[in-house]
Write an enzyme that holds these catalytic residues in place. Sequence first.
Site, short mmCIF file in Angstrom:
data_model
loop_
_atom_site.label_atom_id
_atom_site.label_comp_id
_atom_site.label_asym_id
_atom_site.label_seq_id
_atom_site.Cartn_x
_atom_site.Cartn_y
_atom_site.Cartn_z
CD GLU A 61 -5.49 -3.44 8.60
OE1 GLU A 61 -5.87 -4.33 9.40
OE2 GLU A 61 -6.06 -2.35 8.48
CE LYS A 82 2.27 15.26 -4.23
NZ LYS A 82 2.85 16.35 -3.45
CG ASP A 137 4.45 13.55 -1.54
OD1 ASP A 137 3.49 13.24 -0.81
OD2 ASP A 137 4.57 14.67 -2.05
CG HIS A 169 -16.27 -22.56 8.11
ND1 HIS A 169 -17.20 -23.35 8.76
CD2 HIS A 169 -16.01 -23.18 6.93
CE1 HIS A 169 -17.47 -24.41 8.01
NE2 HIS A 169 -16.76 -24.34 6.90
#
Lengths: 348, 348, 348, 348
Positions: A31, A159, A235, A333
């Site tokens: 991105e 995690k 990780d 816009h």
Amino acid sequence: MPVGFVQISVGITGPLLLNGCEYSVPMATTEGCLVASTNRGCKAIYDCGGATGILLRDGMTRAPVVRFSMAKRATDLKFFLEDPLNFDTLSLSSRFARLQGIHCSIAGKNLYIRFSCSTGDAMGMNMVSKGVQNVLDFLQNDFPDMDVIGISGNFCSDKKPAAVNWIEGRGKSVVCEAIITEEVVRKVLKTTVPSLVELNMLKNLAGSAVAGALGGFNAHAANIVSAIFIATGQDPAQNIESSHCITMMEAVNDGKDLHISVTMPSIEVGTVGGGTQLASQSACLNLLGVKGASKESPGSNSRLLATIVAGSVLAGELSLMSAIAAGQLVKSHMKYNRSSKDVSKIAS
Amino acid sequence: MPVGFVQISVGITGPLLLNGCEYSVPMATTEGCLVASTNRGCKAIYDCGGATGILLRDGMTRAPVVRFSMAKRATDLKFFLEDPLNFDTLSLSSRFARLQGIHCSIAGKNLYIRFSCSTGDAMGMNMVSKGVQNVLDFLQNDFPDMDVIGISGNFCSDKKPAAVNWIEGRGKSVVCEAIITEEVVRKVLKTTVPSLVELNMLKNLAGSAVAGALGGFNAHAANIVSAIFIATGQDPAQNIESSHCITMMEAVNDGKDLHISVTMPSIEVGTVGGGTQLASQSACLNLLGVKGASKESPGSNSRLLATIVAGSVLAGELSLMSAIAAGQLVKSHMKYNRSSKDVSKIAS
Amino acid sequence: MPVGFVQISVGITGPLLLNGCEYSVPMATTEGCLVASTNRGCKAIYDCGGATGILLRDGMTRAPVVRFSMAKRATDLKFFLEDPLNFDTLSLSSRFARLQGIHCSIAGKNLYIRFSCSTGDAMGMNMVSKGVQNVLDFLQNDFPDMDVIGISGNFCSDKKPAAVNWIEGRGKSVVCEAIITEEVVRKVLKTTVPSLVELNMLKNLAGSAVAGALGGFNAHAANIVSAIFIATGQDPAQNIESSHCITMMEAVNDGKDLHISVTMPSIEVGTVGGGTQLASQSACLNLLGVKGASKESPGSNSRLLATIVAGSVLAGELSLMSAIAAGQLVKSHMKYNRSSKDVSKIAS
Amino acid sequence: MPVGFVQISVGITGPLLLNGCEYSVPMATTEGCLVASTNRGCKAIYDCGGATGILLRDGMTRAPVVRFSMAKRATDLKFFLEDPLNFDTLSLSSRFARLQGIHCSIAGKNLYIRFSCSTGDAMGMNMVSKGVQNVLDFLQNDFPDMDVIGISGNFCSDKKPAAVNWIEGRGKSVVCEAIITEEVVRKVLKTTVPSLVELNMLKNLAGSAVAGALGGFNAHAANIVSAIFIATGQDPAQNIESSHCITMMEAVNDGKDLHISVTMPSIEVGTVGGGTQLASQSACLNLLGVKGASKESPGSNSRLLATIVAGSVLAGELSLMSAIAAGQLVKSHMKYNRSSKDVSKIAS
């Protein structure tokens, strides 16, 4: 076994001016506008004299679950482990990692023992796991009726979003702050201090409260954490707790300027081992000057990396929040407005 | 702007036998033993006739925060939005994404509006953001006193651990199950059904409860989710809610065999747009047969991808839980035991 | 100012055989079947030789929030407070309550300081608040730039469901257990051990996990806690965290018998001060033998009361869970079945 | 069976000016200053023209857990229950309570079905439980392989802190607001608007976020809820979710005045059945004009009671927050200052 590779492009954001030093921060992401957006935050911070980051804690955790036939025995072990007199012995038995503290939690006859250890410049999960295994072997002598159910009983907690990490920290805990002047908010960030303060209160505090968030009191810490993690060989699954972050924005200097901070209790990073050794990831660590184990001050490389992560999150929060705050002005816009499209892409 | 690339090696796990089809699942990770471990789970599933995955829900969300001068007005808008009579009009106004539902939550005079939309084979954040912007523009006519504070008010909730995703889902919700026979548990997984059932109860349920987990009732769903996300060009920061998972293990067939399931309410994946278009990531999608937009059945590619993610998590849970359950038996041989070392590396 | 009274009837449950002593436990409730149900649990425990309760911790907390102009200063105070060298000085300055520990948490430039104190037989909120006020006055000398925003910053955390209490405890932490034989499960509780074990796993563990519970891994701890709190003059609003409880049920003795436990980290009770001094409430404390301050062993009365609360919750869990487990068998007879109606009344 | 009574003194707070009507609100508490403090809040509200309360939702829930041999079958039932075509049939089968909606959640082969029903002026747990039992009996015909594990599977969720109630509501959801002028803040509440706004942000939003709160974004909602619950014969154990509350304070009218609101999604009250029938409790309901079942508009009495609870919480929050905000100014006079002592007593 690997059949090939995926490539993720790395952009450089910065210079991030943090604790008086300038860092070019590598972000691996598909991105592109994420790097541009973070860069804008870095510029705002730079123009205002830089950010300050402070390390609050450094220790990796692992919590096995052991079971006894009765709760009474589980409490015996708990009291044994919490007795300061036993700490040195236990510490010696851990060998692979330096024991810092032990937090026991009971569920009936099952005991969850959260060991916290310092692990130098390694992220430290392996070290701690080995050390904990040794401690368990050692304890088995005094508690032969202890049944080790699992080396991890999820009280670690690795995690998974879990309050224990948010409340007590895991890995590195860092707070990072900057004061952004009214002028820079206006010129660089294209918004105003009151808009930012209000948006932060309604989105990052009240909105997350309404959503039942756990440690998610921020706009998009995870975007920055993930991008740096992938670039530097961390990780990526650990971004779950590493992204825990509360972003605060307060008006200061008589309401004129903006004080922004991010507090992140569970940044899990290392500069040795695992993915950090790969060529491109290693180069990214080199770029930040934190490659490998620090010889003068063991652990200082990984601590600096954690601080840079927090500083970059600070920049990221500043920029996205500004884009959202300004977004309301330009919303009609949308179709013609490039920056608005960027916002919609990364708006979290 | 990109200055280079990081490479992450891709291993193939499988064949994953899921709903009667075989899939070779690409995992991008610097941790080789993660692929090997998941592979073992796939083998156990294969040997028992495969797994079944079922999609429960499919809809991306975005929740702006708007403010009024009084709570009374915020409730007016809430009742307007929840009135079925207005749904078609609103649906038309969203244009970019097909509106499925609206969930409003109030904090005083501030209204958080969680729009849920189907987005075909795209992960859908952009589509939904644009659609929501249109709806807001439309609503402004009827509610001119509505003040749009931000296109995202964190009730979405994107890339933050939040109960709203766990309770209501975000993206794809999937449940996946398999029955593993006693023999396969013993021969392939090197443990026993009672050990697994007990470990699951004490670690994934009770242990996570003790840790104050939110949606983290599993062993290491995040490892598998992250590896497939990176391989297939998904947004790695979204593994936070995409990894929400409750793993259940129950003894069935008179206690002989193992029923294992994973329920994952918030898997956010797409097969078009973003990182999915890059060469290596695109190849990985191709390998799974889910590249691009499905023409016969829009959305079916991304839904299949989500199901494969859940199936792979099933395999991953099966294998790591078995390694932990077996670990207690071999703990004294840690230093000499290769598989034990692997466990310590990936044990979550 | 009081204009009158409400009366709440008190029933006696028991004898509760706990740690070798028999207790007649007063419960104030408008729901008669709650007492009867708890009584059944007490009988089952009694017939099996009684329950064991163990106190894990005893300390009341209060957490003011203070603010600085920069996070850097907040961390200075944090490190000062966590330095063992300063502990004795701080302890002296608290005067009203004996300081046990300090847990600091930062949000930018704001510091939340959770003081934990032992408070004898008092529930202790007043004592701790006064002690904390003294400590703050004392700290103001060394940290003149510290701005005390509020004596409570919600990190205490009082009368709100908050992970910090669940993880670290508040007031008394107690675990209580019993083994119920197969025969008693069948004859007294009208169900079977496997049914109870399964119901506990699916309702109290998995069901609460699905619901996004925080410390609510039980069937109806709050019913028993509230009834005893009102009978003995405790603060009924504190049942929120005092009811935090994880109920575990496991088959033992080769799967024949039931091991049941409740672990409750935050039971907030006192035997002096507040409502404990009123006539009827005082009589209830007398009935338990825990009225007033213990002279031989300060704090032992309130600790015993907390243990009795946990023991009664154990009985309550045992009985309601049995009624629910049995309920499936009799569900078709709902209208004619008195015990089934009771279940529907109190089923939580 | 009852052996006696405990008496709890009832104070009257008010008049609470709410939606144009004046209410004298009975509070049963052993803490006299709680009534006085709430009274001060009522006065501030009164002097500013009163508060506005709006009911957002009204429905009691009950969620049985049922199990199948495979997840596939659990999803069959889920899709069946969620199909609008089946709703009328199901609704008829429930008989005792009017079905509003069904929310299914899956954990593998186990299905948690949260039925929401309107229950007139009753709190409704009995009604819903009976209705749900009927629905289950009815479903057994089409799903003979459905195994009802428990009439409650904790996804309801009753008397436990759980995100599902916070996110979706249980019982009555109410928002209540008032604007307090600068002058009244100064004269009646002895503090300033900026102090209140800041304290609310740092304590009720950020502080609770740091503490890992679930629905506990307030100062002491539980105190007021408990006192009114006990006075009016509600179930005091239900204060756990009934006290879920987010308190917002924002400066309005160019920063001059204070907008305060409380949003409470899960107020569980009834005006018929249970403890409401007792003499003194019944008198308290009479005092509020909400005794018994409303004949003109069934359910309106219990809904009004819920709104009054929220209005009283608004008053309570206003007063305690003011006391805490002012407390910093008078902290050095603690020992001599009566109002400061009061604060320490009830400060949450």
